[in-house]
Design a protein around this motif. Structure first.
Motif, PDB file in Angstrom:
ATOM      1  N   GLY A 230       4.311  -1.421  -5.562  1.00 54.18           N
ATOM      2  CA  GLY A 230       3.700  -1.514  -4.241  1.00 54.18           C
ATOM      3  C   GLY A 230       2.618  -0.481  -4.011  1.00 54.18           C
ATOM      4  N   VAL A 231       1.784  -0.223  -5.018  1.00 56.54           N
ATOM      5  CA  VAL A 231       0.761   0.820  -4.879  1.00 56.54           C
ATOM      6  C   VAL A 231      -0.633   0.270  -5.174  1.00 56.54           C
ATOM      7  CG1 VAL A 231       2.346   2.696  -5.433  1.00 56.54           C
ATOM      8  CG2 VAL A 231       1.141   1.538  -7.295  1.00 56.54           C
ATOM      9  N   SER A 232      -0.841  -1.028  -5.017  1.00 57.66           N
ATOM     10  CA  SER A 232      -2.155  -1.614  -5.301  1.00 57.66           C
ATOM     11  C   SER A 232      -3.226  -0.991  -4.410  1.00 57.66           C
ATOM     12  CB  SER A 232      -2.102  -3.123  -5.074  1.00 57.66           C
ATOM     13  OG  SER A 232      -1.168  -3.719  -5.950  1.00 57.66           O
ATOM     14  N   LYS A 233      -4.446  -0.900  -4.947  1.00 62.58           N
ATOM     15  CA  LYS A 233      -5.618  -0.373  -4.255  1.00 62.58           C
ATOM     16  C   LYS A 233      -5.474   1.103  -3.881  1.00 62.58           C
ATOM     17  CE  LYS A 233      -6.879  -4.883  -2.358  1.00 62.58           C
ATOM     18  NZ  LYS A 233      -7.208  -5.659  -1.143  1.00 62.58           N
ATOM     19  N   ALA A 234      -4.647   1.825  -4.621  1.00 64.15           N
ATOM     20  CA  ALA A 234      -4.467   3.255  -4.374  1.00 64.15           C
ATOM     21  C   ALA A 234      -5.116   4.061  -5.496  1.00 64.15           C
ATOM     22  CB  ALA A 234      -2.978   3.585  -4.282  1.00 64.15           C
ATOM     23  N   LYS A 235      -5.241   5.360  -5.267  1.00 62.67           N
ATOM     24  CA  LYS A 235      -5.837   6.245  -6.280  1.00 62.67           C
ATOM     25  C   LYS A 235      -4.751   6.682  -7.250  1.00 62.67           C
ATOM     26  CE  LYS A 235      -9.210   8.889  -5.231  1.00 62.67           C
ATOM     27  NZ  LYS A 235     -10.106   9.933  -4.683  1.00 62.67           N
ATOM     28  N   VAL A 236      -5.060   6.600  -8.545  1.00 62.00           N
ATOM     29  CA  VAL A 236      -4.071   6.904  -9.576  1.00 62.00           C
ATOM     30  C   VAL A 236      -4.641   7.945 -10.539  1.00 62.00           C
ATOM     31  CG1 VAL A 236      -4.873   4.998 -11.042  1.00 62.00           C
ATOM     32  CG2 VAL A 236      -2.562   5.894 -11.346  1.00 62.00           C
ATOM     33  N   ASP A 237      -3.788   8.900 -10.950  1.00 60.50           N
ATOM     34  CA  ASP A 237      -4.117   9.846 -12.012  1.00 60.50           C
ATOM     35  C   ASP A 237      -3.546   9.286 -13.308  1.00 60.50           C
ATOM     36  OD1 ASP A 237      -5.146  11.548 -10.075  1.00 60.50           O
ATOM     37  OD2 ASP A 237      -3.225  12.547  -9.800  1.00 60.50           O
ATOM     38  N   TYR A 238      -4.375   9.188 -14.345  1.00 61.75           N
ATOM     39  CA  TYR A 238      -3.837   8.588 -15.573  1.00 61.75           C
ATOM     40  C   TYR A 238      -4.120   9.449 -16.796  1.00 61.75           C
ATOM     41  CZ  TYR A 238      -8.581   6.595 -16.400  1.00 61.75           C
ATOM     42  OH  TYR A 238      -9.929   6.398 -16.606  1.00 61.75           O
ATOM     43  N   ALA A 239      -3.278   9.247 -17.812  1.00 60.70           N
ATOM     44  CA  ALA A 239      -3.399   9.963 -19.080  1.00 60.70           C
ATOM     45  C   ALA A 239      -3.691   8.955 -20.177  1.00 60.70           C
ATOM     46  CB  ALA A 239      -2.109  10.718 -19.399  1.00 60.70           C
ATOM     47  N   ILE A 240      -4.536   9.367 -21.120  1.00 68.57           N
ATOM     48  CA  ILE A 240      -4.867   8.518 -22.261  1.00 68.57           C
ATOM     49  C   ILE A 240      -4.257   9.130 -23.511  1.00 68.57           C
ATOM     50  CG2 ILE A 240      -6.931   7.397 -21.381  1.00 68.57           C
ATOM     51  CD1 ILE A 240      -8.606   9.600 -22.298  1.00 68.57           C
ATOM     52  N   SER A 241      -3.939   8.283 -24.484  1.00 63.10           N
ATOM     53  CA  SER A 241      -3.181   8.710 -25.662  1.00 63.10           C
ATOM     54  C   SER A 241      -3.954   9.739 -26.478  1.00 63.10           C
ATOM     55  CB  SER A 241      -2.831   7.507 -26.529  1.00 63.10           C
ATOM     56  OG  SER A 241      -4.010   6.899 -27.034  1.00 63.10           O
TER      57      SER A 241
ATOM     58  N   ILE B  45       0.590   9.032  -7.418  1.00 65.45           N
ATOM     59  CA  ILE B  45       0.726   7.898  -8.335  1.00 65.45           C
ATOM     60  C   ILE B  45       0.166   8.314  -9.688  1.00 65.45           C
ATOM     61  CG2 ILE B  45       0.192   5.466  -8.711  1.00 65.45           C
ATOM     62  CD1 ILE B  45      -0.470   5.359  -5.684  1.00 65.45           C
ATOM     63  N   THR B  46       0.960   8.149 -10.738  1.00 65.91           N
ATOM     64  CA  THR B  46       0.541   8.544 -12.077  1.00 65.91           C
ATOM     65  C   THR B  46       0.716   7.367 -13.030  1.00 65.91           C
ATOM     66  OG1 THR B  46       2.740   9.417 -12.650  1.00 65.91           O
ATOM     67  CG2 THR B  46       1.158  10.942 -11.677  1.00 65.91           C
TER      68      THR B  46
ATOM     69  N   ALA C 247      -7.851  -3.640 -12.404  1.00 63.56           N
ATOM     70  CA  ALA C 247      -6.463  -3.886 -12.024  1.00 63.56           C
ATOM     71  C   ALA C 247      -6.210  -3.561 -10.553  1.00 63.56           C
ATOM     72  CB  ALA C 247      -5.523  -3.068 -12.908  1.00 63.56           C
ATOM     73  N   GLY C 248      -7.262  -3.170  -9.832  1.00 61.30           N
ATOM     74  CA  GLY C 248      -7.134  -2.916  -8.396  1.00 61.30           C
ATOM     75  C   GLY C 248      -6.819  -1.485  -8.039  1.00 61.30           C
ATOM     76  N   MET C 249      -6.982  -0.532  -8.963  1.00 61.62           N
ATOM     77  CA  MET C 249      -6.681   0.871  -8.696  1.00 61.62           C
ATOM     78  C   MET C 249      -7.971   1.682  -8.681  1.00 61.62           C
ATOM     79  SD  MET C 249      -3.365   0.672  -8.531  1.00 61.62           S
ATOM     80  CE  MET C 249      -2.795   2.366  -8.595  1.00 61.62           C
TER      81      MET C 249
ATOM     82  N   MET D  16       0.856  -1.195   0.000  1.00 59.58           N
ATOM     83  CA  MET D  16       0.000   0.000   0.000  1.00 59.58           C
ATOM     84  C   MET D  16       0.891   1.244   0.000  1.00 59.58           C
ATOM     85  SD  MET D  16      -3.109   1.193   0.033  1.00 59.58           S
ATOM     86  CE  MET D  16      -4.113  -0.168   0.612  1.00 59.58           C
ATOM     87  N   ALA D  17       0.587   2.192  -0.860  1.00 56.50           N
ATOM     88  CA  ALA D  17       1.385   3.406  -0.986  1.00 56.50           C
ATOM     89  C   ALA D  17       1.110   4.361   0.168  1.00 56.50           C
ATOM     90  CB  ALA D  17       1.066   4.101  -2.310  1.00 56.50           C
ATOM     91  N   ASP D  18       2.094   5.221   0.449  1.00 50.90           N
ATOM     92  CA  ASP D  18       1.926   6.285   1.429  1.00 50.90           C
ATOM     93  C   ASP D  18       0.793   7.204   0.965  1.00 50.90           C
ATOM     94  OD1 ASP D  18       2.197   8.793   2.757  1.00 50.90           O
ATOM     95  OD2 ASP D  18       4.209   8.200   3.359  1.00 50.90           O
ATOM     96  N   PRO D  19      -0.112   7.614   1.888  1.00 49.99           N
ATOM     97  CA  PRO D  19      -1.233   8.490   1.483  1.00 49.99           C
ATOM     98  C   PRO D  19      -0.778   9.797   0.835  1.00 49.99           C
ATOM     99  CG  PRO D  19      -1.612   7.584   3.672  1.00 49.99           C
ATOM    100  CD  PRO D  19      -0.204   7.217   3.306  1.00 49.99           C
ATOM    101  N   GLN D  20       0.451  10.243   1.143  1.00 47.76           N
ATOM    102  CA  GLN D  20       0.963  11.478   0.583  1.00 47.76           C
ATOM    103  C   GLN D  20       1.596  11.274  -0.788  1.00 47.76           C
ATOM    104  OE1 GLN D  20       0.341  14.361   2.108  1.00 47.76           O
ATOM    105  NE2 GLN D  20      -0.714  13.159   3.671  1.00 47.76           N
ATOM    106  N   SER D  21       1.719  10.029  -1.219  1.00 43.72           N
ATOM    107  CA  SER D  21       2.360   9.744  -2.503  1.00 43.72           C
ATOM    108  C   SER D  21       1.463  10.158  -3.661  1.00 43.72           C
ATOM    109  CB  SER D  21       2.693   8.250  -2.611  1.00 43.72           C
ATOM    110  OG  SER D  21       3.654   7.879  -1.643  1.00 43.72           O
TER     111      SER D  21
END
Length: 619
Positions: A66-77, A8-9, A151-153, A1-6
């Motif tokens: 090691g960031v499963s089940k965390a919130k991620v910001d993502y970009a699409i092509s 993730i992109t 994928a668990g994000m 699990m990632a640090d809450p302050q991390s």
């Protein structure tokens, strides 16, 4: 699990999926703590397996970091989104959102309720205002978001890759005071990103790494996967004959094949630069940066320097980003140009992103709204419970004062009635002004549309032995009504328009038709306004294979046109007034093409191209 302050992109490309883990430094900058990347099969024939591959790739990267089940910001092509830069008249900020919504309905090539879209006002010089519109089909975005979720994000913000790259570039090169071009060479498309001061412009072109791989597969008659392997293992860009003469025969032939596949890109760059200068007031770039997986080809920097005659270097998105101890410095120094989207996404968390497009899916927006309302619902419940305690006392005092309050309210209503009529009059004036503004905007859009269409015809018929002599808009064209090379649809231009006096219209009378009315003044419901839905292009050709050249040029409009299409709706004779969609063969588009010169200097041809966006004609 990632640090809450991390932070993730995630960057979801056509062939490469990358994930980064960042944190914020004490001075507000970024620290890259971890990152990893993986590739997926980019074979166009394997599109059905792309989404499962993306889901597996995201899950593997999340596990490695090691960031499963965390919130991620993502970009699409860039190929997945529709981007348009729109100029607006000077308006108050209170009115701009309504006008932008109107523009989105006009520019987005899908029903507005079928897309997720966002916009942002750009800080550009001049009296006019400019906004960028970014949209994606809802079902396409849902498919990608489902991959992230499965994928668990969890989803944070959703950005478009070109916008994320703009943010990364602006942060890393803040002192660059000359116009620059960033060429992001992806698998299926390349993003051309122009930056000049605070002005930006982006365009995606359908040339990328897969274009090179497909050319190799066709040249050597091998499967796509084998061609991709040869490109990555032995491929390079040939520079000149002296360069290839120093290689062995197989390597030299492969390098020449790759150069040939890339030769279209400088022409597209020149075309886009001209559009940026003429339509958006920009200047030609003085420096060029390249990024993306396609920029890994050896000699590609020298290739662009030769073709563009400008200094070219690889984009470094980590120039002003610290690298943590958990990152392989040797690896990141080689792959830094691939991390621009990850850095651009992370900048939004530290407040240093100049563009903040968020294409949030409906399901994610619903969760956000619920979370936003939750504190208010809890507070409201507490207030209701507390209110019951004093309800009895309040009710007793309320009855005594109700009559007095009613009299005061009635008096106040009477005072306000004197303002009702002026407000109603102002409202009607506002509607009239909005109607005038709408016509102005419609005319402006039509002008820009025709400029783009004419420019595309000019580009696709660019051959010293083929020339266009007539460009004629056609009203109410139907391919089933072509006879002997002529269409029954009327020309929108008068036959004698060269003799038209200055100040008088050159439009044919059909262009000025009004809706039909019966003897009782009722509008005919079956009336269809005249529409320019095609253009007729006449020209001449000379030289060898001129006839086949014309057919090939026409096919370009079917494959990659922004303004023309080979698909259109026609009346279905078996179903009354209903319509059906058909795809026109080349011989329905090239309706006249003399196959030989005979004794003439040149041979004629006629091409009828349906418009993707028909334009109504009315008074």
């Amino acid at each position: 699990m990632a640090d809450p302050q991390s932070i993730i992109t995630l960057n979801i490309g056509s062939q490469r999926v990358s994930m980064g883990l960042f944190s914020q430094s004490k001075d507000g900058g970024l620290i890259l703590k971890k990152y990893d990347t993986t590739t997926i099969l980019a074979d166009p024939a394997a599109d059905m397996t792309r989404l499962p591959q993306i889901r597996v790739a995201i899950a593997e990267l999340a596990s490695k970091l090691g960031v499963s089940k965390a919130k991620v910001d993502y970009a699409i092509s860039g190929q997945s989104v529709f981007t348009r830069f729109v100029k607006l008249p000077a308006l108050d900020s209170d009115n701009i959102e309504q006008l932008v919504t109107f523009e989105a309905q006009q520019h987005v090539p899908f029903p507005i309720n079928e897309v997720i879209w966002d916009w942002q006002k750009l800080d550009v010089p001049g009296a006019e205002q400019e906004v960028v519109l970014v949209a994606i089909k809802s079902d396409a975005l849902d498919e990608i978001n489902d991959c992230v979720f499965e994928a668990g994000m969890d989803t944070g913000s959703v950005d478009a890759a070109p916008m994320a790259l703009c943010n990364a570039f602006r942060m890393n090169y803040p002192d660059l005071d000359e116009p620059a071009l960033l060429i992001d060479i992806g698998a299926r498309t390349s993003n051309l990103i122009y930056m000049e001061g605070k002005r930006i412009f982006t365009r995606s072109i359908s040339i990328g790494g897969s274009t090179v791989t497909t050319a190799i597969a066709k040249e050597y008659n091998v499967p796509f996967t084998e061609a991709e392997s040869q490109k990555c293992t032995n491929g390079m860009v040939a520079l000149d004959t002296r360069h290839t003469s120093q290689m062995d025969e197989l390597t030299g032939a492969l390098a020449t094949c790759i150069r040939t596949a890339l030769n279209r890109m400088p022409a597209e760059i020149a075309r886009t630069t001209n559009y940026f200068r003429s339509q958006h007031g920009g200047n030609a770039p003085k420096r060029v940066f390249i990024s993306g997986g396609g920029s890994n080809l050896p000699n590609i920097v020298e290739f662009f320097q030769e073709k563009l005659r400008l200094p070219v270097e690889k984009f470094n998105p980590l120039k002003r980003v610290s690298v943590g101890q958990g990152v392989d410095v040797d690896r990141v120094s080689v792959e830094a140009h691939l991390l621009g989207e990850l850095v651009g996404l992370a900048l939004r968390h530290v407040g240093k992103a100049q563009l903040a497009i968020d294409l949030v899916p409906d399901v994610v927006q619903a969760k956000r709204d619920d979370a936003r309302r939750k504190p208010y619902l809890i507070g409201a419940a507490a207030i209701i419970i507390a209110s019951f305690g004093g309800l009895f006392a309040y009710q007793a005092s309320k009855s005594a004062s109700e009559e007095s309050q009613y009299k005061k309210a009635a008096k106040r209503v009477q005072e306000l009635e004197q303002f009702a009529r002026p407000i109603e009059s102002a409202t009607k004036n506002e509607e009239k002004i909005s109607e005038v503004v709408g016509k102005y905007l419609s005319a402006h859009d039509g002008q820009a549309y025709w400029l783009g269409a004419i420019n595309e015809v000019k580009t696709n018929f660019a051959d010293p032995y083929v020339w266009v002599v007539d460009f004629d808009p056609i009203v109410n064209y139907s391919p089933d009504e072509v006879k002997d090379g002529e269409v029954t649809g009327r020309s929108a231009i008068k036959d004698d328009f060269p003799k038209t006096e200055s100040g008088k219209s050159s439009m044919a009378s059909i262009a000025l038709a009004e809706p039909e009315f019966d003897s009782k003044g009722r509008r005919n419901r079956d009336y269809v306004a005249p529409m320019i839905n095609a253009v007729r292009i006449k020209g001449l050709w000379r030289g060898q294979n001129g006839s086949s050249k014309v057919n090939s040029m026409a096919e370009k409009f079917n494959q990659e046109s922004e303004y023309f299409t080979f698909t259109m709706e026609v009346k279905d004779g078996e179903r009354g007034n209903k319509t059906k969609t058909i795809t026109l063969p080349t011989n329905k588009v090239v309706v006249e093409n003399q196959t030989s010169l005979n004794d003439n200097y040149a041979a004629p041809f006629t091409v009828i191209l349906p418009l993707k966006q028909p334009i109504p004609l009315k008074k």
